[in-house]
Design a protein around this motif. Structure first.
Motif, short mmCIF file in Angstrom:
data_model
loop_
_atom_site.label_atom_id
_atom_site.label_comp_id
_atom_site.label_asym_id
_atom_site.label_seq_id
_atom_site.Cartn_x
_atom_site.Cartn_y
_atom_site.Cartn_z
N GLU A 6 57.58 49.18 14.92
CA GLU A 6 59.18 49.29 14.40
C GLU A 6 58.26 50.45 13.61
N ASP A 7 57.12 51.01 13.00
CA ASP A 7 57.12 52.57 12.86
C ASP A 7 55.92 52.81 14.19
N LEU A 8 55.75 52.50 15.13
CA LEU A 8 55.77 53.03 16.53
C LEU A 8 57.39 53.72 17.00
N ARG A 9 58.23 53.09 17.22
CA ARG A 9 58.69 52.92 17.76
C ARG A 9 59.73 54.48 16.74
N ALA A 10 59.69 53.75 15.69
CA ALA A 10 59.55 55.64 15.09
C ALA A 10 59.47 56.88 15.24
N GLN A 11 57.86 56.66 15.27
CA GLN A 11 57.27 58.22 14.98
C GLN A 11 57.41 58.42 16.98
N PHE A 12 57.92 58.02 18.06
CA PHE A 12 57.78 58.15 18.97
C PHE A 12 60.01 58.51 19.27
N CYS A 13 60.58 58.47 18.62
CA CYS A 13 61.46 58.54 18.52
C CYS A 13 61.55 59.93 17.73
N ALA A 14 60.28 60.34 16.01
CA ALA A 14 60.58 61.83 16.62
C ALA A 14 59.87 62.24 17.50
N ASP A 15 59.04 62.20 17.80
CA ASP A 15 57.99 63.01 19.08
C ASP A 15 58.22 63.18 20.40
N LEU A 16 59.38 62.06 20.52
CA LEU A 16 59.65 62.58 22.26
C LEU A 16 60.70 63.88 22.80
N GLY A 45 64.79 47.67 22.14
CA GLY A 45 63.74 47.01 21.03
C GLY A 45 62.33 46.26 20.53
N GLU A 46 61.82 46.55 22.83
CA GLU A 46 60.56 46.40 22.59
C GLU A 46 59.77 46.61 22.10
N ASP A 47 58.39 45.51 21.75
CA ASP A 47 57.00 46.23 21.58
C ASP A 47 56.87 47.57 22.79
N ILE A 48 56.91 48.89 22.07
CA ILE A 48 56.34 50.01 23.08
C ILE A 48 54.26 49.91 23.31
N THR A 49 54.11 48.71 22.24
CA THR A 49 52.46 49.34 21.29
C THR A 49 52.04 49.70 22.78
N PRO A 50 51.56 48.66 23.84
CA PRO A 50 51.27 48.25 24.81
C PRO A 50 51.03 49.78 26.51
N LEU A 51 52.80 50.36 26.31
CA LEU A 51 52.86 51.16 26.52
C LEU A 51 52.57 52.43 26.55
N LEU A 52 52.68 52.32 25.09
CA LEU A 52 51.76 54.30 24.34
C LEU A 52 50.68 53.92 24.72
N VAL A 53 49.82 52.62 24.41
CA VAL A 53 48.32 52.54 24.98
C VAL A 53 48.10 52.66 26.50
N ALA A 54 49.07 52.38 27.54
CA ALA A 54 48.96 52.51 28.56
C ALA A 54 49.00 53.65 28.92
N ALA A 55 50.01 55.02 28.60
CA ALA A 55 50.59 55.97 28.65
C ALA A 55 48.89 56.82 27.92
N GLY A 56 48.27 57.09 27.02
CA GLY A 56 47.59 57.49 26.44
C GLY A 56 47.62 57.94 25.06
N LEU A 57 49.41 58.00 25.43
CA LEU A 57 49.14 58.36 23.28
C LEU A 57 49.35 57.62 22.57
#
Length: 135
Positions: A6-16, A45-57
């Motif tokens: 949830e924290d990672l989705r929040a940070q991604f949302c703020a940084d998008l 509502g998926e865990d985006i952690t693996p996608l963020l890692v794969a994207a280098g973010l």
């Protein structure tokens, strides 16, 4: 401190919004598509952690490593809104204060809106954040 999905989705949302600006133009087409895949996963509502890692973010499993890699710390006082909405003037009643939260409840993002600041926006859901009024 370990970041939750949830924290990672929040940070991604703020940084998008900034990420989208960085990927404008033909050269950013592949990265934009990658960002939109991550945004779709966040909307669902998926865990985006693996996608963020794969994207280098995201550097996996270590907030200190994230900070060392240049990621900003999550700042709940920062507003990511780019779409100011009109403010009611001269009506009865008093101002309502509170925190703005994810419109879908899918992340832990919390924003505080200051006087005359625009309503914070969720770039993942492309909607205004939901006001949770103080009691």
């Amino acid at each position: 401190m370990e970041l939750t999905p949830e924290d990672l989705r929040a940070q991604f949302c703020a940084d998008l919004p900034a990420l989208r600006r960085l990927t404008r133009g033909a050269a950013g087409q592949r990265r934009r598509a990658e960002l939109e895949r991550i945004a779709r996963a966040a909307r669902q509502g998926e865990d985006i952690t693996p996608l963020l890692v794969a994207a280098g973010l995201l550097v996996p499993d270590d907030e200190d490593a994230l900070l060392a890699a240049g990621a900003p710390p999550h700042d709940s006082e920062r507003s990511g809104s780019r779409f100011p909405l009109p403010t009611a003037v001269g009506g009865p009643g008093r101002p309502v204060s509170g925190d703005y939260v994810c419109p879908d409840g899918g992340c832990s993002r919390v924003e505080r809106r200051g006087p005359s600041e625009p309503v914070p926006e969720c770039e993942v859901h492309r909607r205004a954040l939901r006001l949770m009024a103080d009691d």
